[in-house]
Scaffold this motif. Structure first.
Motif, mmCIF file in Angstrom:
data_model
loop_
_atom_site.group_PDB
_atom_site.id
_atom_site.type_symbol
_atom_site.label_atom_id
_atom_site.label_comp_id
_atom_site.label_asym_id
_atom_site.label_seq_id
_atom_site.Cartn_x
_atom_site.Cartn_y
_atom_site.Cartn_z
ATOM 1 N N ASN A 30 0.797 -1.219 0.000
ATOM 2 C CA ASN A 30 0.000 0.000 0.000
ATOM 3 C C ASN A 30 0.831 1.271 0.000
ATOM 4 O O ASN A 30 0.298 2.349 0.265
ATOM 5 C CB ASN A 30 -0.969 -0.001 1.184
ATOM 6 C CG ASN A 30 -2.177 -0.875 0.917
ATOM 7 O OD1 ASN A 30 -2.545 -1.098 -0.226
ATOM 8 N ND2 ASN A 30 -2.793 -1.379 1.966
ATOM 9 N N GLY A 75 2.410 4.510 -1.297
ATOM 10 C CA GLY A 75 2.075 5.450 -2.356
ATOM 11 C C GLY A 75 2.692 6.797 -2.022
ATOM 12 O O GLY A 75 2.907 7.123 -0.852
ATOM 13 N N SER A 95 0.158 11.589 -4.910
ATOM 14 C CA SER A 95 -1.027 10.924 -5.448
ATOM 15 C C SER A 95 -2.081 10.613 -4.390
ATOM 16 O O SER A 95 -3.094 9.979 -4.692
ATOM 17 C CB SER A 95 -0.612 9.613 -6.140
ATOM 18 O OG SER A 95 -0.069 8.704 -5.199
ATOM 19 N N LYS A 96 -1.865 11.074 -3.177
ATOM 20 C CA LYS A 96 -2.743 10.710 -2.057
ATOM 21 C C LYS A 96 -4.206 11.079 -2.320
ATOM 22 O O LYS A 96 -5.108 10.260 -2.133
ATOM 23 C CB LYS A 96 -2.255 11.373 -0.772
ATOM 24 C CG LYS A 96 -3.001 10.939 0.450
ATOM 25 C CD LYS A 96 -2.396 11.548 1.704
ATOM 26 C CE LYS A 96 -3.111 11.039 2.933
ATOM 27 N NZ LYS A 96 -2.489 11.536 4.162
ATOM 28 N N ARG A 105 -5.655 8.847 -5.131
ATOM 29 C CA ARG A 105 -5.848 7.472 -4.670
ATOM 30 C C ARG A 105 -7.075 7.376 -3.774
ATOM 31 O O ARG A 105 -7.890 6.455 -3.911
ATOM 32 C CB ARG A 105 -4.606 6.960 -3.949
ATOM 33 C CG ARG A 105 -3.446 6.676 -4.887
ATOM 34 C CD ARG A 105 -2.231 6.087 -4.196
ATOM 35 N NE ARG A 105 -1.517 7.092 -3.412
ATOM 36 C CZ ARG A 105 -1.406 7.097 -2.087
ATOM 37 N NH1 ARG A 105 -1.950 6.138 -1.369
ATOM 38 N NH2 ARG A 105 -0.744 8.047 -1.467
ATOM 39 N N VAL A 146 -10.480 5.118 -4.650
ATOM 40 C CA VAL A 146 -11.013 4.113 -3.732
ATOM 41 C C VAL A 146 -12.449 4.479 -3.342
ATOM 42 O O VAL A 146 -13.342 3.631 -3.342
ATOM 43 C CB VAL A 146 -10.116 3.976 -2.482
ATOM 44 C CG1 VAL A 146 -10.787 3.122 -1.416
ATOM 45 C CG2 VAL A 146 -8.762 3.392 -2.861
ATOM 46 N N ILE A 171 -10.922 1.571 -7.652
ATOM 47 C CA ILE A 171 -9.878 0.675 -7.152
ATOM 48 C C ILE A 171 -10.433 -0.069 -5.947
ATOM 49 O O ILE A 171 -10.974 0.544 -5.034
ATOM 50 C CB ILE A 171 -8.612 1.467 -6.730
ATOM 51 C CG1 ILE A 171 -8.091 2.321 -7.872
ATOM 52 C CG2 ILE A 171 -7.546 0.542 -6.162
ATOM 53 C CD1 ILE A 171 -7.498 1.549 -9.021
ATOM 54 N N TYR A 222 -3.964 -2.436 -2.089
ATOM 55 C CA TYR A 222 -4.203 -1.769 -3.361
ATOM 56 C C TYR A 222 -3.038 -1.901 -4.342
ATOM 57 O O TYR A 222 -3.187 -1.592 -5.511
ATOM 58 C CB TYR A 222 -4.521 -0.292 -3.138
ATOM 59 C CG TYR A 222 -5.785 -0.097 -2.344
ATOM 60 C CD1 TYR A 222 -7.018 -0.409 -2.903
ATOM 61 C CD2 TYR A 222 -5.747 0.374 -1.043
ATOM 62 C CE1 TYR A 222 -8.190 -0.246 -2.183
ATOM 63 C CE2 TYR A 222 -6.911 0.543 -0.318
ATOM 64 C CZ TYR A 222 -8.129 0.233 -0.884
ATOM 65 O OH TYR A 222 -9.281 0.393 -0.165
ATOM 66 N N TRP A 247 -0.382 -0.183 -5.048
ATOM 67 C CA TRP A 247 -0.276 1.064 -5.807
ATOM 68 C C TRP A 247 0.893 1.109 -6.771
ATOM 69 O O TRP A 247 0.782 1.692 -7.847
ATOM 70 C CB TRP A 247 -0.209 2.255 -4.859
ATOM 71 C CG TRP A 247 -1.467 2.451 -4.088
ATOM 72 C CD1 TRP A 247 -1.631 2.322 -2.733
ATOM 73 C CD2 TRP A 247 -2.756 2.807 -4.602
ATOM 74 N NE1 TRP A 247 -2.931 2.566 -2.384
ATOM 75 C CE2 TRP A 247 -3.643 2.872 -3.521
ATOM 76 C CE3 TRP A 247 -3.249 3.062 -5.876
ATOM 77 C CZ2 TRP A 247 -4.991 3.197 -3.658
ATOM 78 C CZ3 TRP A 247 -4.590 3.383 -6.019
ATOM 79 C CH2 TRP A 247 -5.439 3.452 -4.929
#
Length: 77
Positions: free
Chosen positions: A20, A22, A26-27, A30, A34, A39, A52, A54
């Motif tokens: 997981n 990341g 990109s937080k 992402r 979700v 995703i 995930y 990532w």
């Protein structure tokens, strides 16, 4: 190197990507992906959360699912 050894090394390398982790950059994206169901993770959990993966490689099959889910969100399917 033979194909068997290559596959072993390939799978070993991918294990490092299948978590997981990341980037901060990109937080927000992402979290959105979700929250809207684009995703879903791979069915396993890490620390109680879906995995995930990532940083792992995206296959064409996975891309087709993402596009399909997005089209459904947009009312195109």
């Amino acid at each position: 190197m033979d194909a068997t050894r290559f596959k072993e090394l390939w799978n070993e390398m991918r294990k490092e990507l299948q978590d997981n982790d990341g980037g901060d950059w990109s937080k927000e994206a992402r979290a959105w992906a979700v929250s809207v169901g684009l995703i879903e993770g791979n069915g396993t959990e890490i620390n109680g959360e879906p995995n995930y993966m990532w940083a792992d490689i995206l296959t064409r099959e996975q891309m087709a699912v993402l596009l399909y889910r997005f089209a459904k969100l947009m009312g195109k399917v």
